[in-house]
Design a protein around this motif. Structure first.
Motif, PDB file in Angstrom:
ATOM      1  N   CYS A 187      -4.003   4.570   0.161  1.00 56.30           N
ATOM      2  CA  CYS A 187      -4.453   5.064   1.419  1.00 56.30           C
ATOM      3  C   CYS A 187      -4.330   6.718   1.773  1.00 56.30           C
ATOM      4  CB  CYS A 187      -3.808   4.126   2.581  1.00 56.30           C
ATOM      5  SG  CYS A 187      -3.555   2.711   2.534  1.00 56.30           S
ATOM      6  N   ARG A 208      -2.699  -0.758  -3.352  1.00 50.56           N
ATOM      7  CA  ARG A 208      -3.822  -0.055  -2.484  1.00 50.56           C
ATOM      8  C   ARG A 208      -3.484   1.273  -2.057  1.00 50.56           C
ATOM      9  NH1 ARG A 208      -5.563  -2.873   2.985  1.00 50.56           N
ATOM     10  NH2 ARG A 208      -5.577  -4.484   1.334  1.00 50.56           N
ATOM     11  N   SER A 215       0.789  -1.165   0.050  1.00 52.41           N
ATOM     12  CA  SER A 215       0.143   0.149   0.036  1.00 52.41           C
ATOM     13  C   SER A 215       0.838   1.264   0.066  1.00 52.41           C
ATOM     14  CB  SER A 215      -0.966   0.011   1.425  1.00 52.41           C
ATOM     15  OG  SER A 215      -1.800  -1.046   1.347  1.00 52.41           O
TER      16      SER A 215
END
Ligand code: SAM
Ligand code: DTB
Ligand code: SF4
Length: 342
Positions: A103, A101, A49
């Motif tokens: 964030c 991902r 991420s």
């Protein structure tokens, strides 16, 4: 040990059995954690991420660890909420660097309704790149959680940080129950939960166990469990607190893996101060996710070049990166330095 229960999902953990796990010889604990890990994950895979601070500084909460709290003089000024386009460009750069991902974090106690309009557009923009989205915006009520879910948010990060007993020495402006309430709203809205804590804040082992009990007795378990090692930032009240024994940190990762066998356990903040060998031990203990990129929200992260080399040396493959092969110039918001060949 009853091997028929190894790796089963349980939500009825008792303090005494967790204490027993912590007391195991280190090699036995790591063996058990690794055995559990292999029942649910490919041990050669790591989820990657990256983080972007979409609204930095001047937060009205008094979290003693956090450089973004308005209560502490850490030299961070308040910045406005980023524009949607800036966020999407940063996500595009992250995707090009192999990140699956994205964030996004905001230094808010809770988002306002106007903010949420822009945040929804950010989620849609990042989703359109084919990436998973995660946000951490502070407390949410039911309606706000539903709006984020409708915009396509995959994960919401909201940490319990520590045990209920130690919590009040770290944060006074909101309660443990406030955190649990937001987590409930997120789960009920159908968003995946990312929830963990911070170690090395001067807490005792019983507090680390207390945090793990809270997380592992949630039903279902958090989908993703960030285990942060405190990044000590100058000007915060926790600057100078006694450092945690690194092997105790590894034990916590191993126990988290055993208690939450199917969750992603993220070796989160604090990697910039860890040796490659310590990180390798954390992966062996069951950590299978990291934040990648040279910056966390405001603090430095382990450098991406070093991470590329570490993954290569450890034979770790990235889990399902969204990559269509397009070359993208990284924006100034998130940095993946070109690696020098040596
Ligand atoms: N304001 C929102 C909140 O607190 O939920 C979102 C942003 S906040 C920075 C996200 C998380 O970062 C915190 O819950 C905390 O666990 C972690 N964090 C903040 N400062 C940290 C530090 N110095 N070291 C390690 N983790 C930290
Ligand atoms: C989490 O558990 N750790 C990340 C993410 N969730 C948002 C944040 C770490 C912040 C470290 C301090 C900073 O960069 O300001
Ligand atoms: Fe604000 Fe979150 Fe930092 Fe606490 S951890 S001061 S809520 S940004």
């Amino acid at each position: 040990m009853n091997y028929s229960t190894v790796g089963k999902l349980r939500h009825d953990w008792q303090r005494q059995e967790v204490e027993e796990l912590f007391r195991l010889p280190f090699s036995e604990l790591l063996f058990r954690a690794q055995s559990v890990h292999r029942r649910h994950f490919d041990p050669a895979e790591i989820q990657v991420s990256s983080l972007l601070s979409i609204k930095t500084g001047s937060c009205p909460e008094d979290c003693a660890y956090c450089p973004q709290s308005a209560y502490h003089d850490t030299g961070l000024g308040e910045e406005a909420l980023l524009e949607v386009q800036q966020v999407v460009e940063a996500a595009r750069a992250a995707r090009a660097a192999g990140v699956s991902r994205f964030c996004m974090g905001a230094a808010w106690r809770n988002p306002g309704d106007d903010d949420l309009n822009r945040v929804e557009a950010m989620i849609r923009g990042v989703k359109a790149l084919g990436m998973e989205t995660c946000m951490t915006l502070g407390m949410l009520d039911r309606e706000q959680a539903a709006r984020l879910q409708a915009a396509g948010l995959d994960y919401y990060n909201h940490n319990l940080d520590t045990s209920p007993e130690f919590y009040g020495t770290v944060i006074t402006t909101r309660t443990y129950q406030d955190r649990l309430d937001t987590l409930k709203h997120v789960r009920e809205a159908g968003i995946k939960v990312c929830c963990g804590g911070i170690l090395g804040m001067g807490e005792e082992r019983r507090d680390r166990i207390g945090l793990l009990l809270q997380l592992a007795n949630m039903e279902p378990h958090p989908d993703s469990v960030p285990v942060n090692l405190l990044v000590q930032v100058e000007g915060t009240p926790l600057e100078g607190v006694e450092q945690l024994d690194p092997l105790e940190f590894v034990r916590c990762i191993a126990v988290a893996r055993i208690m939450m066998p199917a969750s992603l356990v993220r070796l989160s903040a604090g990697r910039e101060s860890m040796s490659d060998e310590l990180q390798a031990l954390c992966f062996l203990a069951g950590a299978n996710s990291v934040f990648y990129g040279d910056k966390l929200l405001t603090a430095p992260n382990a450098e991406s070049c070093g991470d590329d080399a570490l993954f290569e040396r450890l034979g770790l493959q990235r889990m399902a990166p969204a990559d269509d092969g397009r070359a993208v110039t990284p924006s100034g918001e998130i940095s993946y330095r070109a690696c020098r060949s040596s």
